[in-house]
Design an enzyme around this catalytic site. Sequence first.
Site, mmCIF file in Angstrom:
data_model
loop_
_atom_site.group_PDB
_atom_site.id
_atom_site.type_symbol
_atom_site.label_atom_id
_atom_site.label_comp_id
_atom_site.label_asym_id
_atom_site.label_seq_id
_atom_site.Cartn_x
_atom_site.Cartn_y
_atom_site.Cartn_z
ATOM 1 N N HIS A 203 0.825 -1.470 -0.250
ATOM 2 C CA HIS A 203 -0.062 -0.280 0.590
ATOM 3 C C HIS A 203 1.038 1.183 -0.047
ATOM 4 O O HIS A 203 0.198 2.143 0.068
ATOM 5 C CB HIS A 203 -1.088 -0.185 1.246
ATOM 6 C CG HIS A 203 -0.854 0.276 2.355
ATOM 7 N ND1 HIS A 203 0.037 -0.732 3.287
ATOM 8 C CD2 HIS A 203 -0.040 1.508 3.288
ATOM 9 C CE1 HIS A 203 1.133 -0.081 4.693
ATOM 10 N NE2 HIS A 203 0.881 1.680 4.488
HETATM 11 C C1 UD1 Z 1 -1.803 5.517 6.279
HETATM 12 C C2 UD1 Z 1 -0.425 5.218 6.461
HETATM 13 C C3 UD1 Z 1 0.503 5.206 6.583
HETATM 14 C C4 UD1 Z 1 -0.336 3.709 6.974
HETATM 15 C C5 UD1 Z 1 -0.969 3.121 6.515
HETATM 16 C C6 UD1 Z 1 -1.797 2.056 7.019
HETATM 17 C C7 UD1 Z 1 -0.216 8.133 6.338
HETATM 18 C C8 UD1 Z 1 0.659 9.164 5.740
HETATM 19 N N1 UD1 Z 1 0.502 7.139 5.805
HETATM 20 O O1 UD1 Z 1 -1.596 5.382 4.808
HETATM 21 O O2 UD1 Z 1 1.867 4.433 7.498
HETATM 22 O O3 UD1 Z 1 1.152 2.909 6.945
HETATM 23 O O4 UD1 Z 1 -2.528 3.561 6.531
HETATM 24 O O5 UD1 Z 1 -2.767 1.484 6.132
HETATM 25 O O6 UD1 Z 1 -0.543 8.755 7.255
HETATM 26 N N2 UD1 Z 1 -8.833 4.939 2.110
HETATM 27 C C9 UD1 Z 1 -10.523 4.234 1.466
HETATM 28 N N3 UD1 Z 1 -10.557 3.340 2.811
HETATM 29 C C10 UD1 Z 1 -9.664 3.893 3.774
HETATM 30 C C11 UD1 Z 1 -9.177 4.337 4.079
HETATM 31 C C12 UD1 Z 1 -8.303 4.800 3.068
HETATM 32 O O7 UD1 Z 1 -10.867 4.737 0.306
HETATM 33 O O8 UD1 Z 1 -10.592 2.901 5.117
HETATM 34 C C13 UD1 Z 1 -8.403 5.449 0.486
HETATM 35 C C14 UD1 Z 1 -9.056 6.877 -0.047
HETATM 36 O O9 UD1 Z 1 -8.755 6.844 -1.240
HETATM 37 C C15 UD1 Z 1 -7.143 7.019 0.836
HETATM 38 C C16 UD1 Z 1 -6.129 6.560 0.367
HETATM 39 O O10 UD1 Z 1 -6.991 4.821 0.482
HETATM 40 O O11 UD1 Z 1 -7.095 8.389 -0.165
HETATM 41 C C17 UD1 Z 1 -5.089 6.029 1.010
HETATM 42 O O12 UD1 Z 1 -5.219 6.080 3.067
HETATM 43 P P1 UD1 Z 1 -4.499 7.220 3.363
HETATM 44 O O13 UD1 Z 1 -4.806 7.361 4.391
HETATM 45 O O14 UD1 Z 1 -3.922 8.525 2.787
HETATM 46 O O15 UD1 Z 1 -3.200 6.787 3.436
HETATM 47 P P2 UD1 Z 1 -2.761 4.754 3.331
HETATM 48 O O16 UD1 Z 1 -2.080 4.394 2.470
HETATM 49 O O17 UD1 Z 1 -3.675 4.204 3.892
#
Ligand code: UD1
Length: 354
Positions: A203
């Site tokens: 991810h």
């Molecule tokens: C985040 C953390 C990372 C951690 C990871 C665990 C940061 C910078 N990164 O990364 O350190 O290892 O969480 O999973 O904070 N999304 C959904 N549904 C959800 C969550 C996310 O659709 O419930 C999608 C959204 O489009 C979002 C993208 O995933 O924009 C990325 O999510 P984000 O929380 O920005 O970063 P992670 O890659 O999850």
Amino acid sequence: MKIISIVGARPQFIKEAIVQEELRKQANVEHIVLHTGQHYDAEMSTVFFDTLKMRPPDYMLGIKAQLHGEMTGLMLIELERVFLKERPDIVLLYGDTNSTVAGALAAAKLKLRTAHVEAGLRQTPRWIPEEVNRVVTDRVSDVLFAPSQLAMGNLQREGLLDRAVNVGDVMYDLYLRAVSRFDTSVVDRLRLEGKRYIVMTLHRDFNVDKQENLAAILSAANTIAAEQPVVFPVHPRTAKRIAEFGLESLAKNITIVPPLDYLSLMGLTQHASFVITDSGGYQKEAYFAGKRAAIIMEDTGWRELVESGYHVLASAETLYDAVYASKPYRDMGLVYGAGDAAAKIVKHLVEIAN
Ligand code: UD1
């Protein structure tokens, strides 16, 4: 004493679960849980609160944003409001996400005392979002709970040792407490044969946000999956990218499943032959479960795991060899403590608040 825990993303729910259990034993602690909303899908959030028997958050900020600045900025505004209302004695922060750094900054500006669980991890290159979050959070936090000696060494080099204490890793605590409850139903449902499948998670932005990187990793994993099943609980971010780049055909041998809760992922891991991951937390959980892993990163904050030879850093090009050419490794002993990190953290918090 009033403590507010700030959580928002999957790895933080896991850490909070075990600390919360310990805090519950304290008669004089009022504990408030704030969820920023960073992870919001049922399978990325609610399921952890349910399966790890956590109490629901007292505050749910519901912040959804794509860009880091926007996400962190919106969190800052809302966190400040809550902190002004609640005036906690301690703000408890976990790990390295945008929710962590927003909590650290909002609290520091209000001169509230902050404690950082999983302090002192460092990884190159320094522009990785998680690394930026860690460095800023450690710098402004009052108490640094390091998970290992290596983390203590990093904090010492940065002149932060006087605020640091090595308590061990709360994720090891959770592993020890939850191992008897690991859920192996996915293994049966997918008709997997024990020790004959690999679990993969992916991810991180540097692996999944660029089409050529994601395509190369999926192709390498797909080749491996022709020989033994590769089960891939897919993070929403990665699922979106696969669809956006039209890479489904590169992954046709791979068994893609929705994200799994902690107990199910660990149940699946327990019976696997190997792990492929770019997750900070999961590389350690694989180690706890006695599974070696290829870490798809240039570097890891958990360097002990690769310096001992137990895990190996890999890229799309080296993934096949990383999976099949296992090398000897050095026993690390109790490198992440003795399973009492949460108890040590809570004892320390109670002491400093009095
Ligand atoms: C985040 C953390 C990372 C951690 C990871 C665990 C940061 C910078 N990164 O990364 O350190 O290892 O969480 O999973 O904070 N999304 C959904 N549904 C959800 C969550 C996310 O659709 O419930 C999608 C959204 O489009 C979002 C993208 O995933 O924009 C990325 O999510 P984000 O929380 O920005 O970063 P992670 O890659 O999850």
